[in-house]
Write an enzyme that holds these catalytic residues in place. Structure first.
Site, PDB file in Angstrom:
ATOM      1  N   HIS A   1      87.361  56.500  18.371  1.00 13.80           N
ATOM      2  CA  HIS A   1      86.750  55.278  18.328  1.00 13.80           C
ATOM      3  C   HIS A   1      85.204  55.772  17.838  1.00 13.80           C
ATOM      4  O   HIS A   1      84.645  56.630  17.761  1.00 13.80           O
ATOM      5  CB  HIS A   1      86.370  54.960  19.696  1.00 13.80           C
ATOM      6  CG  HIS A   1      87.672  54.361  20.464  1.00 13.80           C
ATOM      7  ND1 HIS A   1      88.729  55.132  20.858  1.00 13.80           N
ATOM      8  CD2 HIS A   1      87.827  52.960  20.870  1.00 13.80           C
ATOM      9  CE1 HIS A   1      89.663  54.246  21.540  1.00 13.80           C
ATOM     10  NE2 HIS A   1      89.162  53.085  21.328  1.00 13.80           N
TER      11      HIS A   1
ATOM     12  N   GLU B   1      84.426  42.887  16.792  1.00 12.82           N
ATOM     13  CA  GLU B   1      84.325  43.273  18.107  1.00 12.82           C
ATOM     14  C   GLU B   1      82.527  43.563  18.316  1.00 12.82           C
ATOM     15  O   GLU B   1      81.962  42.976  19.054  1.00 12.82           O
ATOM     16  CB  GLU B   1      84.834  44.533  18.866  1.00 12.82           C
ATOM     17  CG  GLU B   1      86.187  43.948  19.189  1.00 12.82           C
ATOM     18  CD  GLU B   1      87.387  45.014  19.209  1.00 12.82           C
ATOM     19  OE1 GLU B   1      88.500  45.141  19.394  1.00 12.82           O
ATOM     20  OE2 GLU B   1      87.076  46.448  18.983  1.00 12.82           O
TER      21      GLU B   1
ATOM     22  N   PHE C   1      80.883  57.298  23.174  1.00  7.16           N
ATOM     23  CA  PHE C   1      80.672  56.220  24.390  1.00  7.16           C
ATOM     24  C   PHE C   1      81.546  55.162  24.054  1.00  7.16           C
ATOM     25  O   PHE C   1      81.213  54.676  22.829  1.00  7.16           O
ATOM     26  CB  PHE C   1      79.202  55.620  24.615  1.00  7.16           C
ATOM     27  CG  PHE C   1      79.051  54.512  25.301  1.00  7.16           C
ATOM     28  CD1 PHE C   1      79.342  54.924  26.786  1.00  7.16           C
ATOM     29  CD2 PHE C   1      78.788  53.502  24.937  1.00  7.16           C
ATOM     30  CE1 PHE C   1      79.113  53.847  27.776  1.00  7.16           C
ATOM     31  CE2 PHE C   1      78.626  52.256  26.039  1.00  7.16           C
ATOM     32  CZ  PHE C   1      78.689  52.603  27.249  1.00  7.16           C
TER      33      PHE C   1
ATOM     34  N   ILE D   1      83.236  51.563  24.974  1.00  3.93           N
ATOM     35  CA  ILE D   1      83.256  50.204  26.108  1.00  3.93           C
ATOM     36  C   ILE D   1      83.766  49.041  25.370  1.00  3.93           C
ATOM     37  O   ILE D   1      83.787  48.996  24.204  1.00  3.93           O
ATOM     38  CB  ILE D   1      81.592  50.017  26.537  1.00  3.93           C
ATOM     39  CG1 ILE D   1      81.521  48.932  27.706  1.00  3.93           C
ATOM     40  CG2 ILE D   1      80.997  49.679  25.454  1.00  3.93           C
ATOM     41  CD1 ILE D   1      80.338  48.907  28.270  1.00  3.93           C
ATOM     42  N   CYS D   2      84.488  48.114  26.054  1.00  5.20           N
ATOM     43  CA  CYS D   2      85.060  46.987  25.526  1.00  5.20           C
ATOM     44  C   CYS D   2      83.766  46.158  25.128  1.00  5.20           C
ATOM     45  O   CYS D   2      83.102  45.474  25.922  1.00  5.20           O
ATOM     46  CB  CYS D   2      85.796  46.352  26.645  1.00  5.20           C
ATOM     47  SG  CYS D   2      86.620  45.080  25.657  1.00  5.20           S
ATOM     48  N   ALA D   3      83.585  46.255  23.975  1.00  7.69           N
ATOM     49  CA  ALA D   3      82.443  45.441  23.583  1.00  7.69           C
ATOM     50  C   ALA D   3      82.360  43.909  23.390  1.00  7.69           C
ATOM     51  O   ALA D   3      81.506  43.191  23.728  1.00  7.69           O
ATOM     52  CB  ALA D   3      82.081  45.821  21.742  1.00  7.69           C
TER      53      ALA D   3
HETATM   54  C1  2AL Z   1      84.290  49.995  20.105  1.00  8.30           C
HETATM   55  C2  2AL Z   1      84.921  49.254  19.154  1.00  8.30           C
HETATM   56  O1  2AL Z   1      84.835  49.681  18.026  1.00  8.30           O
HETATM   57  N1  2AL Z   1      85.169  47.930  19.725  1.00  8.30           N
HETATM   58  C3  2AL Z   1      84.945  47.990  21.061  1.00  8.30           C
HETATM   59  O2  2AL Z   1      85.315  46.993  21.744  1.00  8.30           O
HETATM   60  N2  2AL Z   1      84.314  49.175  21.325  1.00  8.30           N
HETATM   61  N3  2AL Z   1      83.719  51.239  20.017  1.00  8.30           N
HETATM   62  C4  2AL Z   1      83.368  52.156  20.987  1.00  8.30           C
HETATM   63  N4  2AL Z   1      82.857  53.173  20.889  1.00  8.30           N
HETATM   64  O3  2AL Z   1      83.117  51.340  22.197  1.00  8.30           O
END
Ligand code: 2AL
Length: 175
Positions: free
Chosen positions: A67, A87, A119, A121-123
């Site tokens: 990621h 995102e 780190f 997380i669902c952006a």
């Molecule tokens: C991401 C991303 O690219 N899209 C997302 O929802 N989360 N990356 C991340 N490191 O959390």
């Protein structure tokens, strides 16, 4: 036609379509294809989750390491996958103040230094303020707890990406 649209795909088409529902991990889609036929989109989604759950901790960490950072180098350079880019834009990460950008950058570096993965997380289920808040808080978790939390976020990202693919299926196709 129902989920048959996807069940009838050969593995190349399937990997083309689903190869990035887990960021930069087309191997997961390629493995999931083996489990056809899928009875529903929910069943298909569960296959992605089950595959990840069966990985050893190093495999789960590997998925996380694929990621990109939030508001990192790739966002600035425009080299994110199109999914990630959408995102991160949606979460407002292209509209950070100078102070927020440097806070996020420092927190991301400390987080990686502690856990040896980025780190995640669902952006799209957050915004720039909750992302910074979550990062500030999760950095204090134990490594085991944080690995589980991060994998749960990967599954949320996967869920929304699957819905995006579904919405792109031509109108009138039942899934
Ligand atoms: C991401 C991303 O690219 N899209 C997302 O929802 N989360 N990356 C991340 N490191 O959390």
């Amino acid at each position: 036609m129902e989920i048959q649209v996807f069940n009838s795909m050969d593995y190349e088409e399937f990997v083309d379509k689903f190869g990035n529902v887990i960021e930069k991990c087309p191997l997961v889609a390629a493995a999931v294809w083996t489990n056809r036929p899928f009875t529903s989109l929910a069943a298909l989604e569960k296959m992605f989750g089950d595959f990840i759950d069966l990985l050893p901790p190093s495999g789960k960490e590997g998925i996380l390491r694929c990621h990109p950072d939030l508001a990192g180098r790739d966002l600035l350079r425009g080299t994110l996958s199109s999914e990630s880019q959408g995102e991160q834009i949606q979460a407002g990460l292209t509209n950070l103040t100078v102070a927020q950008r440097s806070q996020l950058s420092e927190l991301n570096a400390s987080y990686k230094n502690r856990f040896h993965f980025p780190f995640v997380i669902c952006a799209r289920m957050n915004d720039k303020d909750t992302i910074i808040k979550q990062l500030s808080s999760r950095i204090h978790n134990s490594p085991e707890h944080e690995l589980n939390t991060s994998i749960a976020e990967v599954k949320k990202i996967c869920h929304l990406r699957l819905l995006d693919i579904l919405n792109r299926v031509p109108h009138g196709t039942k899934l």
